[in-house]
Design a protein around this motif. Structure first.
Motif, PDB file in Angstrom:
ATOM      1  N   ILE A   3       0.864  -1.174   0.000  1.00  0.00           N
ATOM      2  CA  ILE A   3       0.000   0.000   0.000  1.00  0.00           C
ATOM      3  C   ILE A   3       0.900   1.223   0.000  1.00  0.00           C
ATOM      4  CG2 ILE A   3      -1.712   1.335   1.277  1.00  0.00           C
ATOM      5  CD1 ILE A   3      -2.853  -1.257   2.359  1.00  0.00           C
ATOM      6  N   ARG A  46      -2.775  -0.837  -3.573  1.00  0.00           N
ATOM      7  CA  ARG A  46      -3.669   0.234  -3.136  1.00  0.00           C
ATOM      8  C   ARG A  46      -2.832   1.480  -2.901  1.00  0.00           C
ATOM      9  NH1 ARG A  46      -8.690   0.047  -4.123  1.00  0.00           N
ATOM     10  NH2 ARG A  46      -9.657   0.489  -2.111  1.00  0.00           N
ATOM     11  N   SER A  70     -10.452   7.828  -8.869  1.00  0.00           N
ATOM     12  CA  SER A  70     -10.650   6.582  -8.117  1.00  0.00           C
ATOM     13  C   SER A  70     -11.847   5.793  -8.625  1.00  0.00           C
ATOM     14  CB  SER A  70     -10.824   6.886  -6.628  1.00  0.00           C
ATOM     15  OG  SER A  70     -12.116   7.406  -6.346  1.00  0.00           O
ATOM     16  N   MET A  76      -6.455   2.004  -8.356  1.00  0.00           N
ATOM     17  CA  MET A  76      -5.876   1.615  -7.072  1.00  0.00           C
ATOM     18  C   MET A  76      -6.096   2.666  -5.999  1.00  0.00           C
ATOM     19  SD  MET A  76      -2.203  -0.055  -8.161  1.00  0.00           S
ATOM     20  CE  MET A  76      -1.630   1.431  -9.001  1.00  0.00           C
ATOM     21  N   ALA A  78      -7.386   4.636  -3.106  1.00  0.00           N
ATOM     22  CA  ALA A  78      -8.272   4.251  -2.003  1.00  0.00           C
ATOM     23  C   ALA A  78      -8.659   5.413  -1.106  1.00  0.00           C
ATOM     24  CB  ALA A  78      -7.597   3.163  -1.171  1.00  0.00           C
ATOM     25  N   SER A 269       1.936  -2.882   4.257  1.00  0.00           N
ATOM     26  CA  SER A 269       0.486  -2.798   4.034  1.00  0.00           C
ATOM     27  C   SER A 269      -0.359  -2.856   5.295  1.00  0.00           C
ATOM     28  CB  SER A 269       0.028  -3.915   3.085  1.00  0.00           C
ATOM     29  OG  SER A 269       0.253  -5.204   3.647  1.00  0.00           O
ATOM     30  N   ARG A 273      -3.418  -0.294   6.340  1.00  0.00           N
ATOM     31  CA  ARG A 273      -4.796  -0.788   6.237  1.00  0.00           C
ATOM     32  C   ARG A 273      -5.567  -0.534   7.532  1.00  0.00           C
ATOM     33  NH1 ARG A 273      -3.538  -5.494   4.828  1.00  0.00           N
ATOM     34  NH2 ARG A 273      -3.785  -5.232   2.578  1.00  0.00           N
ATOM     35  N   LEU A 278      -8.541   0.750   5.326  1.00  0.00           N
ATOM     36  CA  LEU A 278      -8.545   0.422   3.905  1.00  0.00           C
ATOM     37  C   LEU A 278      -8.923  -1.044   3.713  1.00  0.00           C
ATOM     38  CD1 LEU A 278      -5.198   2.183   2.963  1.00  0.00           C
ATOM     39  CD2 LEU A 278      -7.506   3.133   2.843  1.00  0.00           C
TER      40      LEU A 278
END
Length: 279
Positions: A3, A46, A70, A76, A78, A269, A273, A278
């Motif tokens: 990410i 992401r 988006s 990708m 987010a 990531s 997240r 996310l």
């Protein structure tokens, strides 16, 4: 999956970027399409867009522009870390508008090119405290000598999660670790601050750096904050000043040799997240 928590897009046909005139190497368009081709090749899945210090009149237009991108098939993107002006009296109304938009994940006010006392104003501090309880983060971009200013903000607003960009912008080219190293250890003692391992190749000598050049700065940042309080970012296209996205991703993997799968996943990531919710 990686990410990328720090992507800048530049579209001069739609938005105004006053600062670009002083940085000729970046004074052109950098599109999502160009980024996406390279990013997908190196494992990015992401992305969060980071505000690009547009003209203040274009701040909300920048968010709308990225949100529109988006919605394209396969995007990708987010969310965004939006620009803001906490030093202004209309910040509360702006904050309420952004809170109504789930695409907005946090805010940043560029500080490293501003007078040091900008963040010390009472209005600035009061407005930053308004982020407490909203789930919205505040990115800090400061030079090493300004890290104490960032510490003061973190102490002023303990209910706000701050993210320190670019490992605190160390002077890697000058091989300078002090007082950067001491300041990083101090700010890491604030539990409401996370660190972003992002784009440090731009602060090294473009023609000679290696992964070992970056290692003292990246390892000290991770060591100070711990694996649960670090996220990764490209800082594209600024990272092109030091080799580019693919080179920075490769250097990151080289720096992570010997780390556990869990540690690597949290940096690349898992922490992002969780922090920005996310999927």
């Amino acid at each position: 999956m990686i990410i990328d928590t720090h992507l800048h897009l530049i579209d001069r046909s739609v938005l105004r970027y006053p600062w670009l005139a002083g940085v000729p190497a970046l004074n052109r368009d950098f599109s999502y399409e160009d980024y996406a081709v390279e990013a997908q090749r190196v494992g990015v899945g992401r992305v969060l867009h980071m505000e690009v210090d547009v003209d203040p009149a274009d701040i909300e237009a920048e968010t709308a522009r990225v949100e529109g991108l988006s919605r394209q098939p396969g995007s990708m993107l987010a969310g965004v870390i939006a620009s803001c002006r906490p030093e202004e009296v209309d910040f509360p109304a702006y904050l309420e508008r952004q809170r109504a938009n789930p695409f907005v994940k946090g805010f940043r006010r560029v500080l490293h090119v501003m007078p040091d006392d900008l963040s010390e104003g009472a209005l600035f501090g009061d407005n930053i405290k308004r982020l407490g309880g909203t789930g919205l983060t505040f990115d800090l971009v400061v030079l090493p000598h300004q890290i104490p200013k960032a510490i003061a903000l973190a102490d002023l607003a303990p209910d706000v999660t701050f993210v320190l960009d670019h490992c605190g912008v160390p002077d890697i080219k000058g091989n300078s670790e002090h007082p950067w190293r001491e300041h990083m250890s101090e700010i890491a003692g604030r539990p409401n601050v996370m660190a972003k391992i992002s784009g440090v190749v731009a602060y090294a000598d473009a023609g000679s750096w290696t992964a070992e050049t970056l290692r003292p700065y990246v390892e000290h940042t991770i060591g100070a904050f711990g694996w649960d309080r670090v996220v990764w970012g490209s800082d594209w296209p600024v990272c092109t000043l030091g080799g580019g996205l693919s080179t920075w991703v490769a250097a990151t993997h080289a720096l992570l040799v010997g780390c556990s799968i869990s540690e690597r996943d949290r940096l690349l990531s898992g922490n992002a997240r969780k922090l920005w919710r996310l999927d």
